[in-house]
Design a protein around this motif. Structure first.
Motif, PDB file in Angstrom:
ATOM      1  N   ASP A  21      43.825 -83.169  24.265  1.00  0.00           N
ATOM      2  CA  ASP A  21      42.412 -83.431  24.013  1.00  0.00           C
ATOM      3  C   ASP A  21      41.696 -83.698  25.337  1.00  0.00           C
ATOM      4  OD1 ASP A  21      39.936 -84.144  23.105  1.00  0.00           O
ATOM      5  OD2 ASP A  21      40.592 -85.859  21.915  1.00  0.00           O
ATOM      6  N   TRP A  22      40.853 -82.755  25.749  1.00  0.00           N
ATOM      7  CA  TRP A  22      40.138 -82.905  27.009  1.00  0.00           C
ATOM      8  C   TRP A  22      38.889 -83.782  26.879  1.00  0.00           C
ATOM      9  CZ3 TRP A  22      40.177 -77.259  29.410  1.00  0.00           C
ATOM     10  CH2 TRP A  22      41.488 -76.960  29.814  1.00  0.00           C
ATOM     11  N   THR A  23      38.526 -84.185  25.659  1.00  0.00           N
ATOM     12  CA  THR A  23      37.313 -84.982  25.467  1.00  0.00           C
ATOM     13  C   THR A  23      37.599 -86.479  25.372  1.00  0.00           C
ATOM     14  OG1 THR A  23      37.435 -84.781  23.047  1.00  0.00           O
ATOM     15  CG2 THR A  23      36.240 -83.070  24.247  1.00  0.00           C
ATOM     16  N   ARG A  24      38.849 -86.856  25.331  1.00  0.00           N
ATOM     17  CA  ARG A  24      39.198 -88.277  25.239  1.00  0.00           C
ATOM     18  C   ARG A  24      38.728 -89.009  26.508  1.00  0.00           C
ATOM     19  NH1 ARG A  24      42.891 -91.096  22.294  1.00  0.00           N
ATOM     20  NH2 ARG A  24      43.666 -89.156  21.377  1.00  0.00           N
ATOM     21  N   GLY A  25      38.286 -90.249  26.334  1.00  0.00           N
ATOM     22  CA  GLY A  25      37.892 -91.054  27.486  1.00  0.00           C
ATOM     23  C   GLY A  25      36.442 -90.851  27.891  1.00  0.00           C
ATOM     24  N   ALA A  81      35.884 -75.129  23.958  1.00  0.00           N
ATOM     25  CA  ALA A  81      34.583 -75.306  23.321  1.00  0.00           C
ATOM     26  C   ALA A  81      34.732 -75.639  21.839  1.00  0.00           C
ATOM     27  CB  ALA A  81      33.754 -74.038  23.487  1.00  0.00           C
ATOM     28  N   GLU A  82      35.836 -75.204  21.239  1.00  0.00           N
ATOM     29  CA  GLU A  82      36.109 -75.489  19.829  1.00  0.00           C
ATOM     30  C   GLU A  82      36.817 -76.829  19.643  1.00  0.00           C
ATOM     31  OE1 GLU A  82      38.385 -72.110  18.769  1.00  0.00           O
ATOM     32  OE2 GLU A  82      36.649 -70.755  18.598  1.00  0.00           O
ATOM     33  N   GLY A  83      37.123 -77.526  20.751  1.00  0.00           N
ATOM     34  CA  GLY A  83      37.750 -78.837  20.667  1.00  0.00           C
ATOM     35  C   GLY A  83      39.256 -78.823  20.711  1.00  0.00           C
ATOM     36  N   SER A  84      39.854 -77.660  20.954  1.00  0.00           N
ATOM     37  CA  SER A  84      41.318 -77.565  20.997  1.00  0.00           C
ATOM     38  C   SER A  84      41.722 -76.650  22.145  1.00  0.00           C
ATOM     39  CB  SER A  84      41.859 -77.010  19.672  1.00  0.00           C
ATOM     40  OG  SER A  84      43.265 -76.897  19.698  1.00  0.00           O
TER      41      SER A  84
END
Length: 383
Positions: free
Chosen positions: A42-46, A171-174
């Protein structure tokens, strides 16, 4: 007299040129930064701000560019090896035999690396490339230029396809990373990597050939061995290649972090094609810039310069050590941190890991120890 009987000994570490080793030491940081996000789910964590800065930086500086510097230095090292053997009186049959033995052991080490540790292996790729294209050591300059340009096209296009997949899935979250395909047990990990290794290695040869060809050309001119004799050329290469890389890779960096939105699919492909093509030349430009830095440093090597050169002299060993850290931290059968860290935290681990390797390399230098894998390859190559 047999070829093995006339084979000159390898060069001692005290006689090595500064610029190539300095470049390899710095290159290891670029490789670590490029690989770190691949072990995260997950690149969006933090922190969104820190992640955006980190993602922008890696897209602009390391992704598909650290590899370009890596393969160029591989070709340069191959050219150094051949040139020194010829200078010591070796003839082509003995040089070819040396290259073949070296290739075989690189393949063995690379296979073990890709199966036991992580699939991002370049060592076996170098070995297969050297084994199949050793004759290029004697090829004319024009042949090397044309081969590099010809193979640059399919190699960069494949990288473009990979980059588009990463962009679309992120871009799709994965994000399309190796973390999605990690096996739950070590045995399954070994089997999966062993099955995938041949295909990955053969495809990766496309990325290695341009750098190998152009690195050979640079080694013939001793551009990094004697950078003081080539300052004007190094300045042109550094300015043109790094400048082109910045211009060609900035759009992809803005696209990756979402600053540039509502982009049509054909534009995405063109953007990442520019990113991949200029990444190759940007890696070469970075090597030229380090050559200029070596000229400025001269003979008065400070502690940092000496330390980075020591690291570069053992680049294979510390490249493999990075993979040990990746496995220990992120795989499900070890600490399993692939779903616990942010993009920025992954880069922080890469920097800390690289920084921690420097004092180890300095200690090995003071004790007179080569890297264990460098020593193994030398011992088996020179018998």
């Amino acid at each position: 007299m047999t070829a093995s009987a006339t084979m000159p000994a390898p060069l001692s570490t005290t006689a090595r040129s500064l610029a190539p080793d300095l470049a390899r030491g710095i290159m290891l940081l670029g490789i670590a930064l490029a690989h770190a996000p691949q072990f995260l789910l997950d690149w969006t964590r933090g922190s969104a701000v820190l992640n955006t800065i980190a993602h922008f930086f890696t897209t602009l500086v390391t992704d598909n560019q650290a590899r370009g510097m890596f393969v160029f230095l591989f070709g340069y090292g191959l050219g150094q090896l051949a040139r020194r053997q010829y200078a010591r009186g070796a003839e082509w049959p003995s040089v070819r035999a040396l290259l073949r033995r070296r290739s075989v052991w690189l393949i063995v080490i690379g296979l073990a690396h890709a199966v036991v540790l992580v699939p991002f292996d370049v060592i076996a790729v170098y070995g297969v490339t050297m084994l199949s294209l050793a004759f290029l050591v004697r090829a004319r300059d024009a042949v090397l230029w044309r081969l590099g340009l010809l193979t640059l096209i399919p190699g960069a296009l494949f990288l473009t396809w990979q980059s588009v997949q990463v962009y679309t899935t992120a871009a799709e979250g994965s994000p399309f990373t190796i973390a999605k395909y990690m096996e739950p047990t070590f045995v399954e990990h070994l089997l999966t990597n062993a099955i995938a290794w041949p295909g990955r290695t053969l495809v990766s040869i496309l990325f290695a050939i341009p750098g190998m060809a152009w690195g050979l050309l640079a080694a013939r001119k001793k551009i990094l061995d004697e950078p003081g004799q080539h300052v004007a050329l190094l300045k042109r290469i550094a300015l043109l290649c790094v400048g082109a890389a910045v211009v060609g890779r900035l759009p992809a960096a803005f696209l990756a972090v979402g600053t540039w939105t509502d982009v049509a699919t054909p534009v995405v492909w063109v953007t990442y094609a520019a990113h991949s093509f200029t990444g190759y030349i940007g890696g070469i430009g970075a090597a030229a810039a380090i050559g200029l830095a070596a000229v400025r440093i001269g003979q008065n090597h400070g502690r940092l310069t000496t330390a980075l050169a020591a690291l570069g002299q053992r680049s294979m060993t510390f490249y493999l050590a990075q993979s040990v850290v990746w496995v220990a931290l992120f795989y499900p059968f070890t600490l399993g941190l692939r779903d616990d860290l942010s993009f920025a935290a992954g880069l922080a681990i890469a920097v800390v890991m690289w920084a921690a390797s420097i004092p180890v390399a300095v200690w090995m230098q003071r004790k007179g120890y080569r890297g264990p894998f460098e020593a193994l390859v030398r011992r088996m190559s020179y018998r």
